[in-house]
Design an enzyme around this catalytic site. Structure first.
Site, PDB file in Angstrom:
ATOM      1  N   PHE A  47       6.936  -8.295   3.677  1.00  0.00           N
ATOM      2  CA  PHE A  47       7.739  -8.613   2.491  1.00  0.00           C
ATOM      3  C   PHE A  47       8.509  -7.395   1.964  1.00  0.00           C
ATOM      4  O   PHE A  47       9.243  -7.507   0.987  1.00  0.00           O
ATOM      5  CB  PHE A  47       6.844  -9.177   1.381  1.00  0.00           C
ATOM      6  CG  PHE A  47       6.249 -10.518   1.703  1.00  0.00           C
ATOM      7  CD1 PHE A  47       7.026 -11.667   1.644  1.00  0.00           C
ATOM      8  CD2 PHE A  47       4.919 -10.630   2.077  1.00  0.00           C
ATOM      9  CE1 PHE A  47       6.490 -12.913   1.943  1.00  0.00           C
ATOM     10  CE2 PHE A  47       4.362 -11.866   2.381  1.00  0.00           C
ATOM     11  CZ  PHE A  47       5.153 -13.010   2.319  1.00  0.00           C
ATOM     12  N   SER A  50      -3.503  -3.061   2.157  1.00  0.00           N
ATOM     13  CA  SER A  50      -2.162  -3.514   2.564  1.00  0.00           C
ATOM     14  C   SER A  50      -2.259  -4.603   3.641  1.00  0.00           C
ATOM     15  O   SER A  50      -1.642  -4.500   4.702  1.00  0.00           O
ATOM     16  CB  SER A  50      -1.328  -2.335   3.078  1.00  0.00           C
ATOM     17  OG  SER A  50       0.037  -2.679   3.191  1.00  0.00           O
ATOM     18  N   GLY A 101       0.868  -6.083   5.254  1.00  0.00           N
ATOM     19  CA  GLY A 101       1.727  -5.172   6.011  1.00  0.00           C
ATOM     20  C   GLY A 101       3.074  -4.983   5.348  1.00  0.00           C
ATOM     21  O   GLY A 101       3.215  -5.034   4.124  1.00  0.00           O
ATOM     22  N   TYR A 113      -5.757   6.408  -8.965  1.00  0.00           N
ATOM     23  CA  TYR A 113      -4.813   5.335  -9.292  1.00  0.00           C
ATOM     24  C   TYR A 113      -4.257   5.505 -10.708  1.00  0.00           C
ATOM     25  O   TYR A 113      -5.001   5.795 -11.647  1.00  0.00           O
ATOM     26  CB  TYR A 113      -5.471   3.970  -9.160  1.00  0.00           C
ATOM     27  CG  TYR A 113      -5.785   3.555  -7.728  1.00  0.00           C
ATOM     28  CD1 TYR A 113      -5.248   4.241  -6.645  1.00  0.00           C
ATOM     29  CD2 TYR A 113      -6.613   2.472  -7.463  1.00  0.00           C
ATOM     30  CE1 TYR A 113      -5.524   3.861  -5.345  1.00  0.00           C
ATOM     31  CE2 TYR A 113      -6.896   2.085  -6.150  1.00  0.00           C
ATOM     32  CZ  TYR A 113      -6.350   2.780  -5.101  1.00  0.00           C
ATOM     33  OH  TYR A 113      -6.632   2.405  -3.808  1.00  0.00           O
TER      34      TYR A 113
END
Length: 288
Positions: free
Chosen positions: A207, A201, A204, A47
């Site tokens: 948005f 997630s 999903g 990350y």
């Protein structure tokens, strides 16, 4: 099994890949999470192009947060072709020495002496269960990790690893708009073998994308938001929380208000028929 908060704070967007929070801002966000009983923080070595763990660690060190009050999850195995590494191609590495060294680096960056959970980030065609087991045994015996799991693994890939060592968790993509894992045996496997099921997630693509499915879902969520007196994102979380695998959503937002809303979603008891109405809206047809 160690206790993890039902909503897990995903840190992927806290740093370079997202909000680029300062140390002070990270401390504030960590304390905000704890205020609303979000005690588990999800990391991965990659990350922020291998920078997030260090940024989080600096904030944790300067905070007044006690190590025993939080749980730290991290992942290893993905190797990026970035300037921080001398890689020629993106690949996976699950050699014993690399797993051990990756965890030791994560501990140094996070400024802690142990991970509560280590996950193999993605399955590799070249992974050797014996080699992985050796690494995990070393790390557990040295007290550097407490539990071991995987991420994005199928049941058969888990069985391969369990030829040598127990797999205690699986973190997979699961949401209303991406629900394959509830039909392909992945979540069944978590229930059957008491694995900690985590969902990345969890909202999903609702948005992020415009689609016929999301238009149908929108109509339902507008009505249900009034019925349950909650927000659309809370309803999407409530939908996956309804699943009997006791899913722990990894919520990737770095916005304090949305983190509180996510934790509040845990108390929503979605009606069974409402659950299927949302499923039908996503699929575009009733169940068989």
């Amino acid at each position: 099994m160690l206790k993890y908060s039902r909503i897990i704070a995903g840190t992927m967007t806290w740093g370079k890949w997202g909000k680029q929070h300062s140390t002070t801002e990270m401390i504030s966000l960590m304390n905000h999470c704890l205020e609303y009983n979000i005690t588990t923080f999800d990391h991965a070595d990659i990350y922020g192009d291998y920078t997030n763990e260090e940024d989080f660690g600096k904030a944790f060190k300067k905070s007044a947060i006690k190590r025993e009050d939080i749980q730290l999850i991290s992942k290893c195995g993905i190797q990026f072709d970035v300037k921080e590494r001398s890689n020629r191609v993106k690949h996976y590495d699950y050699d014993k020495d690399y797993i051990v060294s990756s965890v030791e680096r994560s501990l140094k960056m996070l400024q802690t002496d142990h991970l509560d959970m280590l996950l193999l980030h993605r399955p590799s065609p070249l992974m050797n269960p014996s080699e992985i087991a050796e690494a995990i045994d070393i790390l557990k015996n040295d007290g550097k990790i407490r539990q071991f799991g995987v991420s994005n693994f199928t049941p058969s890939q888990i069985q391969l690893i369990e030829k040598e060592i127990q797999v205690e968790a699986n973190q997979v993509e699961f949401s209303l708009s991406s629900n394959t894992v509830m039909n392909d045996g992945t979540l069944d496997d978590c229930i059957t073998f008491d694995r900690l099921a985590m969902s990345w997630s969890p909202l999903g693509n609702y948005f992020r994308e415009e689609s016929k499915a999301n238009t149908r879902i929108k109509k339902v969520l507008v009505d249900f938001s009034k019925k349950y007196d909650v927000t659309e994102d809370q309803l999407l979380l409530a939908w996956i929380l309804k699943h009997p695998s006791n899913i722990h959503p990894v919520v990737g937002t770095a916005t304090p208000k949305r983190l509180k809303l996510a934790m509040d979603a845990v108390s929503i008891d979605m009606d069974v028929q409402d659950w299927f109405i949302l499923l039908e809206a996503n699929e575009g047809h009733e169940v068989a």
